[in-house]
Design a protein around this motif. Sequence first.
Motif, PDB file in Angstrom:
ATOM      1  N   ARG A  85      49.799  43.978  37.249  1.00 36.21           N
ATOM      2  CA  ARG A  85      48.522  43.316  36.970  1.00 36.21           C
ATOM      3  C   ARG A  85      48.048  42.481  38.154  1.00 36.21           C
ATOM      4  NH1 ARG A  85      44.661  40.975  36.762  1.00 36.21           N
ATOM      5  NH2 ARG A  85      43.440  40.102  35.056  1.00 36.21           N
ATOM      6  N   ASN A  86      48.949  42.042  39.017  1.00 38.35           N
ATOM      7  CA  ASN A  86      48.584  41.207  40.158  1.00 38.35           C
ATOM      8  C   ASN A  86      47.858  41.984  41.261  1.00 38.35           C
ATOM      9  OD1 ASN A  86      49.721  38.782  39.121  1.00 38.35           O
ATOM     10  ND2 ASN A  86      51.769  39.537  39.681  1.00 38.35           N
ATOM     11  N   LYS A  87      47.829  43.319  41.131  1.00 35.83           N
ATOM     12  CA  LYS A  87      47.186  44.142  42.164  1.00 35.83           C
ATOM     13  C   LYS A  87      45.696  44.359  41.905  1.00 35.83           C
ATOM     14  CE  LYS A  87      49.351  47.466  44.152  1.00 35.83           C
ATOM     15  NZ  LYS A  87      50.002  48.770  44.420  1.00 35.83           N
ATOM     16  N   ILE A  88      45.167  43.707  40.854  1.00 41.10           N
ATOM     17  CA  ILE A  88      43.753  43.894  40.533  1.00 41.10           C
ATOM     18  C   ILE A  88      43.096  42.552  40.255  1.00 41.10           C
ATOM     19  CG2 ILE A  88      44.148  44.242  38.041  1.00 41.10           C
ATOM     20  CD1 ILE A  88      41.935  46.449  38.208  1.00 41.10           C
ATOM     21  N   GLU A  89      41.842  42.436  40.704  1.00 42.04           N
ATOM     22  CA  GLU A  89      41.021  41.269  40.393  1.00 42.04           C
ATOM     23  C   GLU A  89      39.689  41.758  39.836  1.00 42.04           C
ATOM     24  OE1 GLU A  89      40.485  38.479  43.563  1.00 42.04           O
ATOM     25  OE2 GLU A  89      42.613  38.494  44.118  1.00 42.04           O
ATOM     26  N   PHE A  90      39.223  41.088  38.775  1.00 41.57           N
ATOM     27  CA  PHE A  90      37.990  41.482  38.119  1.00 41.57           C
ATOM     28  C   PHE A  90      36.835  40.565  38.498  1.00 41.57           C
ATOM     29  CE2 PHE A  90      41.334  42.910  35.141  1.00 41.57           C
ATOM     30  CZ  PHE A  90      40.989  44.251  35.040  1.00 41.57           C
ATOM     31  N   ALA A  91      35.632  41.103  38.370  1.00 41.90           N
ATOM     32  CA  ALA A  91      34.412  40.291  38.438  1.00 41.90           C
ATOM     33  C   ALA A  91      33.481  40.814  37.361  1.00 41.90           C
ATOM     34  CB  ALA A  91      33.755  40.385  39.802  1.00 41.90           C
ATOM     35  N   GLN A  92      33.033  39.922  36.485  1.00 37.26           N
ATOM     36  CA  GLN A  92      32.170  40.299  35.380  1.00 37.26           C
ATOM     37  C   GLN A  92      30.805  39.645  35.537  1.00 37.26           C
ATOM     38  OE1 GLN A  92      33.694  39.291  31.508  1.00 37.26           O
ATOM     39  NE2 GLN A  92      31.775  39.768  30.476  1.00 37.26           N
ATOM     40  N   ASN A  93      29.779  40.478  35.627  1.00 33.53           N
ATOM     41  CA  ASN A  93      28.397  39.997  35.769  1.00 33.53           C
ATOM     42  C   ASN A  93      28.219  39.089  36.977  1.00 33.53           C
ATOM     43  OD1 ASN A  93      27.629  41.370  33.382  1.00 33.53           O
ATOM     44  ND2 ASN A  93      28.333  39.653  32.134  1.00 33.53           N
ATOM     45  N   GLU A  94      29.012  39.319  38.029  1.00 33.41           N
ATOM     46  CA  GLU A  94      28.870  38.586  39.287  1.00 33.41           C
ATOM     47  C   GLU A  94      29.325  39.481  40.433  1.00 33.41           C
ATOM     48  OE1 GLU A  94      31.416  35.190  39.640  1.00 33.41           O
ATOM     49  OE2 GLU A  94      33.115  36.159  38.642  1.00 33.41           O
ATOM     50  N   ARG A  95      29.022  39.073  41.672  1.00 29.21           N
ATOM     51  CA  ARG A  95      29.317  39.884  42.857  1.00 29.21           C
ATOM     52  C   ARG A  95      29.990  38.991  43.906  1.00 29.21           C
ATOM     53  NH1 ARG A  95      26.085  44.489  42.925  1.00 29.21           N
ATOM     54  NH2 ARG A  95      25.613  44.426  45.151  1.00 29.21           N
ATOM     55  N   PRO A  96      31.282  38.695  43.739  1.00 30.05           N
ATOM     56  CA  PRO A  96      31.958  37.736  44.625  1.00 30.05           C
ATOM     57  C   PRO A  96      31.955  38.183  46.091  1.00 30.05           C
ATOM     58  CG  PRO A  96      33.278  38.171  42.660  1.00 30.05           C
ATOM     59  CD  PRO A  96      32.184  39.184  42.679  1.00 30.05           C
ATOM     60  N   ILE A  97      31.469  37.316  46.947  1.00 27.36           N
ATOM     61  CA  ILE A  97      31.434  37.627  48.380  1.00 27.36           C
ATOM     62  C   ILE A  97      32.844  37.832  48.920  1.00 27.36           C
ATOM     63  CG2 ILE A  97      30.879  36.677  50.659  1.00 27.36           C
ATOM     64  CD1 ILE A  97      28.408  35.419  49.430  1.00 27.36           C
ATOM     65  N   LEU A  98      33.816  37.081  48.406  1.00 29.73           N
ATOM     66  CA  LEU A  98      35.197  37.204  48.886  1.00 29.73           C
ATOM     67  C   LEU A  98      35.727  38.618  48.671  1.00 29.73           C
ATOM     68  CD1 LEU A  98      37.536  35.653  50.176  1.00 29.73           C
ATOM     69  CD2 LEU A  98      38.336  35.088  47.873  1.00 29.73           C
ATOM     70  N   HIS A  99      35.394  39.239  47.543  1.00 26.54           N
ATOM     71  CA  HIS A  99      35.810  40.618  47.287  1.00 26.54           C
ATOM     72  C   HIS A  99      35.211  41.566  48.326  1.00 26.54           C
ATOM     73  CE1 HIS A  99      36.738  40.046  42.690  1.00 26.54           C
ATOM     74  NE2 HIS A  99      37.506  39.316  43.475  1.00 26.54           N
TER      75      HIS A  99
END
Length: 336
Positions: A85-99
Amino acid sequence: MQFSTQELQKIKHKIQTTIDTLQLDLSNINVLTEVGSHYFLFTPLIALMANAKKVFAWTKDTRFGKGEENINNLNYLLNYFEIDRNKIEFAQNERPILHIQQANIITNSGLVRPLNKEFLQNISPNAVIPLMYEAWELRNSDLDIDFCKEKNIKVAGTWENYPSLRIFDYVGALCVKLAQEAGFEIFQNKIIVWSDDHFGELAQKAFQSLEAKEVILTTDIKILEENIQNTDFVFFCDSDEKRQIFGENGFLNLENLKNLNPLLEIVHLYGDLSYDFLQKNNVKTYPNFDGKALVMSHTLSYLGITPLVGLQTAGLKVGECLYKKEYQHPILQLLN
């Protein structure tokens, strides 16, 4: 979870087989992609099963489902597939610049779009963009290709009929499915296919293979009008037609066509079509929603898991080849 244990076993096997077939290896690569509804849940899993270092999975609320539900379903699948699970990061209804900044491969997926100038200004110097479809299908609304060329951001399409996959050939089966769901036998039907591209050619071939009485492939209004009488249905699948088809600004005169064929019916895969307008004019239309220019009414995922896994895995393979500068790989259609 919407999938049974047996279905998940089948899907996991299908993903692994396709990864092995394409020799997809995303080791030490960060991937920014979407997590969508139904079969589009599996795109991040494909990347993770191909050893991606990190996956950034973006989602949002759409007519197909809620972003929160997509995340919950994917978390269930991570446990079922025994993926860290640590190999994934989610973003919901946003667009993180860091990603965006950390991604090496950024897929041109529906829930990541638009990849416009504002988005692209944040990507790392070595980041690449696989279109996740054929190069000729590129839409400017999806991706600012001029900015990519200016900044030397590598972009490539996917050869969907790569011999070991033949993804694009599924279009014929999709056309048949839509027509049959609309209530047509195809066998002994007279059909007009409105298209002048690969989609139309495959639709015509598929209908002919089921022994349609006649299949006319055209985008000529005169030919349409000359042949509309006794036609069972018109199949709209011109992928690059941007104009409104019927209505006040339409290029086809619905009243004229109905005078020639009062029993006119329509099936659509592509095209700017107002479902309400057609219903008000007593024209049976399928699917039962508006058609959009440049956008498929149903994607190949409507057929099942195999074409979707093939296309998504192939798109990620294009990303791998771009990132590793393996520009001669036949699956890759380099745009710049």
